[in-house]
Structure formats: structure tokens, C-alpha cells
Enzyme design. Sequence first.
Site, PDB file in Angstrom:
ATOM      1  N   LEU A   3       2.308  -0.858 -11.656  1.00  0.00           N
ATOM      2  CA  LEU A   3       2.888  -1.303 -12.918  1.00  0.00           C
ATOM      3  C   LEU A   3       1.901  -2.320 -13.431  1.00  0.00           C
ATOM      4  O   LEU A   3       1.676  -3.344 -12.794  1.00  0.00           O
ATOM      5  CB  LEU A   3       4.266  -1.927 -12.686  1.00  0.00           C
ATOM      6  CG  LEU A   3       5.074  -2.336 -13.916  1.00  0.00           C
ATOM      7  CD1 LEU A   3       5.376  -1.117 -14.794  1.00  0.00           C
ATOM      8  CD2 LEU A   3       6.369  -3.014 -13.507  1.00  0.00           C
ATOM      9  N   ASP A   4       1.241  -2.037 -14.569  1.00  0.00           N
ATOM     10  CA  ASP A   4       0.070  -2.820 -14.940  1.00  0.00           C
ATOM     11  C   ASP A   4       0.382  -4.307 -15.102  1.00  0.00           C
ATOM     12  O   ASP A   4       1.529  -4.707 -15.291  1.00  0.00           O
ATOM     13  CB  ASP A   4      -0.614  -2.242 -16.187  1.00  0.00           C
ATOM     14  CG  ASP A   4       0.201  -2.400 -17.452  1.00  0.00           C
ATOM     15  OD1 ASP A   4       0.409  -3.542 -17.883  1.00  0.00           O
ATOM     16  OD2 ASP A   4       0.602  -1.371 -18.033  1.00  0.00           O
ATOM     17  N   LYS A   5      -0.648  -5.117 -15.018  1.00  0.00           N
ATOM     18  CA  LYS A   5      -0.519  -6.580 -14.972  1.00  0.00           C
ATOM     19  C   LYS A   5       0.235  -7.134 -16.170  1.00  0.00           C
ATOM     20  O   LYS A   5       0.982  -8.119 -16.058  1.00  0.00           O
ATOM     21  CB  LYS A   5      -1.922  -7.207 -14.887  1.00  0.00           C
ATOM     22  CG  LYS A   5      -1.933  -8.705 -14.653  1.00  0.00           C
ATOM     23  CD  LYS A   5      -3.353  -9.205 -14.477  1.00  0.00           C
ATOM     24  CE  LYS A   5      -3.394 -10.709 -14.237  1.00  0.00           C
ATOM     25  NZ  LYS A   5      -4.791 -11.195 -14.044  1.00  0.00           N
TER      26      LYS A   5
ATOM     27  N   SER B  11       2.630  -5.732 -17.743  1.00  0.00           N
ATOM     28  CA  SER B  11       3.995  -5.213 -17.792  1.00  0.00           C
ATOM     29  C   SER B  11       4.866  -5.882 -16.734  1.00  0.00           C
ATOM     30  O   SER B  11       4.370  -6.484 -15.785  1.00  0.00           O
ATOM     31  CB  SER B  11       3.991  -3.697 -17.582  1.00  0.00           C
ATOM     32  OG  SER B  11       3.216  -3.053 -18.568  1.00  0.00           O
TER      33      SER B  11
END
Length: 226
Positions: free
Chosen positions: A97-99, A101
Site C-alpha cells: 500500500l503505497d507510502k 496511502s
Amino acid sequence: MRINKLLSNLSFCSRRETNRLIEQNRITVNGQLPQPGQWVEETDIILIDNKPIPVKDKKYIALNKPVGITCTASKEVQTNIIDFLDYPEYVFPVGRLDKASQGLIFLTNDGEFANKILESKNEHEKEYLVTVNKPFDDFFIEGMSRGVEICGVKTKPCKVTRVNEDTFRIVLTQGLNRQIRRMSKTFGYTVTRLERIRIININIHGIDIGKWRELTEEEVLEIKHF
């Protein structure tokens, strides 16, 4: 299977950590020093520091990841999710889960559990609440739902519903890198807030940002049967 995968599946350590132990000559396979990535059988006699691999309980954690935390187990990254979680036993993040988000992510020491969730053919649902930088129309909803050409591939059809003029819910069954952000960008919108609120049968309700809970045995069994 390769020795790295075996030790990960047995919840002993990560695949990268296995290589480090091999380089330090701390692992033997049938009395011999193995090579990184060596193929082994479960019937082989594998010792760590001349002792059998300890059997560890399986751990399953649901974390509400805040913005700014990176979904990596690498200690070389200051914002890594393992240091943030500060869990007393070995676990690793399931997927990413990208930084920028926030929201739900699983961590576990069960390699088979992680592989089942990440296998694209299983088409497990992940639901997100997304806000973009300006109001959108029905054309945007319809286009996102049908699939969007990003990174040379067309995304699978998905469920998209409006929440208000600039926020929508989206349910994906695939996990391309920064998929929702790239899909939105195709239509001229920039994501300003992205929160994952559900993975398969587990939702984020009751887990505050930065907090976590262990999955129940019933929840884990239900996930495994999807």
C-alpha cells in the site's frame, strides 16, 4: 522448493534473511553448507546453528497503516512498516500500500497465507475510498469501471460508486503498482487521499489509524476458503 521459501513458509525468517544466514554459514542441509536459493525438500535435515528449525505459531495481523509508512520489511528504509509495527515476532507485509496511502494491510509469518492472498488468479477483492482533486462526472465512473489502459495493460473491470462530488469507492480484484492513482490520472484527475477499507472479508472498522489487531481464527479460515 527453494530454501528461502521453505524458511519463510515455516515462519522462521524472510527470504532475504535466509540468504544472510547462508552467507554466515549458519545453515546446513544434510550436513552440507547450502547455496542461496538452493532447492530443498521438507524431508531434508535442515539445521540453523546446528539446531532444528523451531516451529512457530502463525501470526495474522490487520494494521491500519498511516500515510508516510513504507510497506517493506527492509531495515534500510527508515519508514519501514516492521519498525513502525514494533511486533515482538517475525512478520512481513502481505502485498503493498503505497507510502502516500493509508488503510488496511495484513502482516503475517505464514508464507502460504500470503501467497494465497497475492495470487492474481484468486481475484480477491480490495476496496478503497478515494478522493480526487476536483469533481468528476458519470463518464469518469463509467470509464474507471470498464478498465483503463495503464503501463501497457488494460485494468480489469471493477466496481466504482460515487460517494460525493470528488470521492468514490472502488473495488479491485488486481493489484497493479499505484493502480488507482494511474487510472485516475488517465482521466485528468489527481488522487489527494486514498484509503484501503477492506481486504476480502476484513474491513477497517474499529481499527484506528496506526493501530492493529490480530485476526481471529474464524477470519483466517474464511480467508483461506475464498
